[in-house]
Design a protein around this motif. Sequence first.
Motif, PDB file in Angstrom:
ATOM      1  N   PHE A 112       0.844  -1.206   0.000  1.00 16.16           N
ATOM      2  CA  PHE A 112       0.000   0.000   0.000  1.00 16.16           C
ATOM      3  C   PHE A 112       0.881   1.259   0.000  1.00 16.16           C
ATOM      4  O   PHE A 112       0.728   2.147  -0.842  1.00 16.16           O
ATOM      5  CB  PHE A 112      -0.904  -0.036   1.236  1.00 16.16           C
ATOM      6  N   LEU A 113       1.828   1.316   0.927  1.00 12.01           N
ATOM      7  CA  LEU A 113       2.708   2.503   1.009  1.00 12.01           C
ATOM      8  C   LEU A 113       3.553   2.635  -0.250  1.00 12.01           C
ATOM      9  O   LEU A 113       3.744   3.735  -0.765  1.00 12.01           O
ATOM     10  CB  LEU A 113       3.620   2.416   2.246  1.00 12.01           C
ATOM     11  N   MET A 114       4.052   1.505  -0.765  1.00 10.32           N
ATOM     12  CA  MET A 114       4.868   1.573  -1.981  1.00 10.32           C
ATOM     13  C   MET A 114       4.027   2.059  -3.160  1.00 10.32           C
ATOM     14  O   MET A 114       4.508   2.798  -4.012  1.00 10.32           O
ATOM     15  CB  MET A 114       5.478   0.196  -2.302  1.00 10.32           C
ATOM     16  N   GLY A 115       2.752   1.651  -3.190  1.00 12.67           N
ATOM     17  CA  GLY A 115       1.853   2.122  -4.250  1.00 12.67           C
ATOM     18  C   GLY A 115       1.681   3.634  -4.182  1.00 12.67           C
ATOM     19  O   GLY A 115       1.687   4.332  -5.194  1.00 12.67           O
ATOM     20  N   VAL A 116       1.541   4.158  -2.940  1.00 13.27           N
ATOM     21  CA  VAL A 116       1.367   5.609  -2.764  1.00 13.27           C
ATOM     22  C   VAL A 116       2.642   6.346  -3.181  1.00 13.27           C
ATOM     23  O   VAL A 116       2.599   7.349  -3.890  1.00 13.27           O
ATOM     24  CB  VAL A 116       1.037   5.946  -1.281  1.00 13.27           C
ATOM     25  N   ILE A 117       3.809   5.812  -2.762  1.00 12.92           N
ATOM     26  CA  ILE A 117       5.078   6.531  -2.979  1.00 12.92           C
ATOM     27  C   ILE A 117       5.498   6.478  -4.444  1.00 12.92           C
ATOM     28  O   ILE A 117       5.971   7.463  -5.003  1.00 12.92           O
ATOM     29  CB  ILE A 117       6.182   5.924  -2.088  1.00 12.92           C
TER      30      ILE A 117
END
Length: 379
Positions: free
Chosen positions: A290-295
């Motif tokens: 999830f965080l990697m998708g956002v970043i």
Amino acid sequence: GGLNAFAKSMTNASLVMAICGSMGFAFVAKYTGADRSLVHYLASPIRGLGIFLVPVCTVITFFVNIAIPSAAGCAAAVGSTLIPVMLRAGIRPAGAAAAVLAGTIGSYLSPGTSHNPYVANMAHMEVMDFIGFHAPYSILVGAFGVIGTLIMCLILGDHKGDKNAKVDESKLQKNDDGFVPSPLKALVPLVPITILVVGNLWCPFIKMGVAQAMVLGAVVALAVARCNPQTFAKEFFNGTGKGYADVMGIIIAAGVFAAGLKSAGLIDTFVAALKESNEIARWGGSIGPFLMGVITGSGDAATLAFNETVTPHAKDFGMTIEGLGGLAFIAGAAGRTMSPLAGVTILVSGIAMVSPIEVIKRTALPMFLAVITCALVMV
């Protein structure tokens, strides 16, 4: 080890067939105008709904995205029709763009999305069985997108309208190229999905692979559109090549990356740590992608790396491969849906002429809550 992984991933038959076949069909749907016809007929009856255009447009995007699995391709077809409709109804540009963006997670349910054949392959399941397994969770995330985005738009006052709202005309699909919507063409994008669903659920005698269904869909498109077969064939193979370049490229890279981590002994250490605690895997498999998708703005790269390295060991931490793999890719796509860097966010923001940051103010909270919910119920 890395080179062997490269060679092995390049010719992974089930993945290459499903992904390249689907992209070929998506290109054909665009070339024949089938995607635009579908959106035209879906958009016609909804013009007078006011602020309730927001959830309706999210739902329409969600369903079109199952038929046209590329988020950007779907948003281009849907956004260029629906965003102007919403602006004319007095919805602010950021709300209109967010309504389309929130719907681009429908591709979860498409057999042509790389993660479906990928995780199914790993779990030794049929692609359609894996989609059947995660469909309730994917629809749950879709519901968070529909209802959450509407609530955020109401809180942020998007129904009050904006006198200066304009659409970037250069980004719209022009109608002066002789585009005439046709009801038959509008049905074409639904052909492969229908064949796959009906074949798997009710009529085993028409059960076939994803690639076969996509080729059949393409043949129907050719018959309905009666276009130049030579250009048509080139478009189909352009699409398959693009599928190999864009999607298989990431999968191959993830395989090489995983082989490197394996030979360095990192994966064994990580798996040993996860065996101690089921919770680390649960939150690592959801919050990580999830965080990697956002970043990064891509829901694919981080998710594929996670699914290549950690998911095969799911049984060791008391989970199933399909549960952990499905959780990771749903979380990655939700992250991409609230990333200001994602191609699809930039695309819909461009059509509505508004900053991507304004758009994701409306999708961020619903997507975050959806991921937390999936982490708690899926594995």
